[in-house]
Enzyme design. Structure first.
Site, mmCIF file in Angstrom:
data_model
loop_
_atom_site.group_PDB
_atom_site.id
_atom_site.type_symbol
_atom_site.label_atom_id
_atom_site.label_comp_id
_atom_site.label_asym_id
_atom_site.label_seq_id
_atom_site.Cartn_x
_atom_site.Cartn_y
_atom_site.Cartn_z
ATOM 1 N N LYS A 11 50.263 2.529 47.304
ATOM 2 C CA LYS A 11 50.022 1.887 48.304
ATOM 3 C C LYS A 11 51.084 1.325 48.773
ATOM 4 O O LYS A 11 51.988 2.685 48.914
ATOM 5 C CB LYS A 11 49.387 0.040 47.462
ATOM 6 C CG LYS A 11 48.257 0.282 46.562
ATOM 7 C CD LYS A 11 47.846 -1.050 47.008
ATOM 8 C CE LYS A 11 46.115 -0.561 45.726
ATOM 9 N NZ LYS A 11 45.732 -2.066 45.985
ATOM 10 N N HIS A 94 40.106 4.719 50.873
ATOM 11 C CA HIS A 94 40.610 3.412 50.058
ATOM 12 C C HIS A 94 40.281 2.466 50.999
ATOM 13 O O HIS A 94 39.991 2.362 51.887
ATOM 14 C CB HIS A 94 42.059 3.371 49.520
ATOM 15 C CG HIS A 94 42.072 2.063 48.604
ATOM 16 N ND1 HIS A 94 42.712 1.299 48.795
ATOM 17 C CD2 HIS A 94 42.780 2.427 47.525
ATOM 18 C CE1 HIS A 94 42.218 0.301 48.245
ATOM 19 N NE2 HIS A 94 42.337 1.423 47.240
ATOM 20 N N GLU A 96 41.014 -0.215 51.591
ATOM 21 C CA GLU A 96 42.545 -1.142 52.477
ATOM 22 C C GLU A 96 42.246 -0.159 53.464
ATOM 23 O O GLU A 96 42.580 -0.267 54.904
ATOM 24 C CB GLU A 96 43.581 -1.037 51.440
ATOM 25 C CG GLU A 96 43.542 -2.118 50.617
ATOM 26 C CD GLU A 96 44.670 -1.942 49.035
ATOM 27 O OE1 GLU A 96 45.558 -0.981 49.693
ATOM 28 O OE2 GLU A 96 44.740 -3.037 48.307
ATOM 29 N N GLU A 166 35.870 1.144 43.137
ATOM 30 C CA GLU A 166 37.204 0.263 42.954
ATOM 31 C C GLU A 166 35.910 -1.045 43.382
ATOM 32 O O GLU A 166 36.062 -0.957 44.956
ATOM 33 C CB GLU A 166 38.501 0.487 44.150
ATOM 34 C CG GLU A 166 39.106 1.821 43.508
ATOM 35 C CD GLU A 166 40.268 1.547 43.720
ATOM 36 O OE1 GLU A 166 41.001 1.862 42.619
ATOM 37 O OE2 GLU A 166 40.387 1.727 45.332
ATOM 38 N N GLY A 172 43.154 -6.203 43.447
ATOM 39 C CA GLY A 172 44.922 -7.453 42.978
ATOM 40 C C GLY A 172 44.488 -8.584 43.444
ATOM 41 O O GLY A 172 45.194 -9.425 43.422
ATOM 42 N N SER A 212 42.204 -3.729 39.200
ATOM 43 C CA SER A 212 42.644 -4.832 37.852
ATOM 44 C C SER A 212 43.470 -4.524 36.480
ATOM 45 O O SER A 212 42.905 -4.760 35.880
ATOM 46 C CB SER A 212 42.349 -6.458 38.400
ATOM 47 O OG SER A 212 42.593 -6.777 39.622
#
Ligand code: 13P
Length: 248
Positions: A11, A94, A96, A166, A172, A212
Site C-alpha cells: 500500500k 483493490h 481501497e 479480499e 486491516g 488480515s
C-alpha cells in the site's frame, strides 16, 4: 497443478531506502521453492526493488496502472511504462481504490485487458463489504464483480489472471475470514470462472485470499483446496513476518 502464490501489498508504505533495506533482509531469509512470491510496492520503489531482487526469483508488482497506452492523464502510469522497467504483476481493482479513487468494474476491466496486452499479469481484487455479507448477498456481489472484470478476457489470458478475494471487512481489521468462509468464496469464484471459461481453465486460475493474513493463520488458509495463495497487507511490511507466510 496450481502453484502457491504469496504476494505482499505494501500500500502507501515505505520509501525507496526502506524498500531496499527490506529487500536486503528478505533475500537473506528467502529460500526459493515452488511458491511464487511478489511484492506490490508504490511506483517510486518499483525500480529499486527490481534491482534489489534481481536473480532472486522474487517478482515485483505495481498497485495500479492506467488503461490507455498514453495520453493527457496527469498523475497516471501506463502498462508499457511498468513493463519497461520489468514489473511482472499489477494489482488491479483493490477495494481501497474502488472506495477512495472511484474505481468501477468498468475501469477495472479496462485495466485488466490492457495489462494482459502489455504482458503484465493482473492480480484482480474482488470482495464484499460487511453490509453485503450481513445481508447474505456476498456471492451475488462477488459474482457480478468477476463477470464484469473478466469481460472480453480470452480463455488463454484468463489463466494469467490471479484473483484475490479480499472481503473488505477483513482488510486491516485483524478480523480474518475463517478458513471455511474464505474457502467457500474462493470455491464459488472458481465455479463462476468455470461457468465462463469451462472447468479446465478455471482449475488453472490462481485464487488468493487477502484480509488480515498473518504468520499465525497463513497455513490453515493455504490448506484450503481452493485457496492458492495470499495477498498480504500489514504483515508484508516486516521481512520476518512476511517470510513466515511465504514459507507457510
Ligand atoms: P491486511 O493484510 O493488512 O488486512 O491487508 C489486506 C490487503 O488489503 C492486501 O491487499
Amino acid at each position: 497443478m496450481r502453484k502457491p502464490f504469496i504476494a505482499g501489498n505494501w500500500k502507501m508504505y515505505k520509501t525507496a531506502e526502506q524498500a531496499k533495506a527490506f529487500a536486503e533482509e528478505f533475500r537473506k531469509l528467502y529460500k526459493p521453492s515452488d511458491v511464487r512470491v511478489a511484492i506490490a510496492a508504490p511506483f517510486t520503489q518499483l525500480w529499486a526493488l527490481k534491482e534489489a531482487f534481481a536473480g532472486s526469483g522474487i517478482a515485483v508488482a505495481a498497485q495500479n496502472m492506467h488503461w490507455a497506452d498514453e495520453g493527457a492523464y496527469t498523475g497516471e502510469v501506463s502498462a508499457a511504462m511498468l513493463r519497461e522497467i520489468g514489473v511482472d504483476y499489477c494489482v488491479i481493482g483493490h477495494s481501497e481504490r474502488r472506495q477512495y479513487f472511484a474505481e468501477t468494474d468498468e475501469t477495472v476491466n479496462k485495466k485488466v485487458l490492457k495489462a494482459l496486452e502489455a504482458g503484465i499479469l493482473p492480480i484482480l481484487c474482488c470482495g464484499e463489504s460487511l453490509q453485503t455479507r450481513d445481508a447474505g448477498e456476498q456471492n451475488a456481489f462477488v459474482e457480478a464483480q468477476i463477470r464484469a472484470d473478466f469481460a472480453g478476457v480470452s480463455p488463454e489470458d484468463a489463466k494469467k489472471v490471479t484473483v484475490a478475494y479480499e472481503p473488505i471487512w477483513a482488510i486491516g481489521t485483524g478480523r480474518t475470514a475463517s478458513p471455511q468462509q474464505a474457502q467457500d468464496m474462493c470455491a464459488y469464484i472458481r465455479e463462476v470462472l468455470a461457468d465462463i471459461y469451462g472447468e479446465d481453465i478455471s482449475e488453472e486460475i490462481t485464487i488468493q485470499y487477502g484480509g488480515s493474513v498473518k504468520p499465525a493463520n497463513a497455513s490453515e488458509l493455504m490448506d484450503q483446496p481452493d485457496i492458492d495463495g495470499a495477498l498480504v497487507g500489514g504483515a508484508s511490511l516486516k521481512p520476518a513476518d512476511f517470510i513466515e507466510i511465504v514459507h507457510f
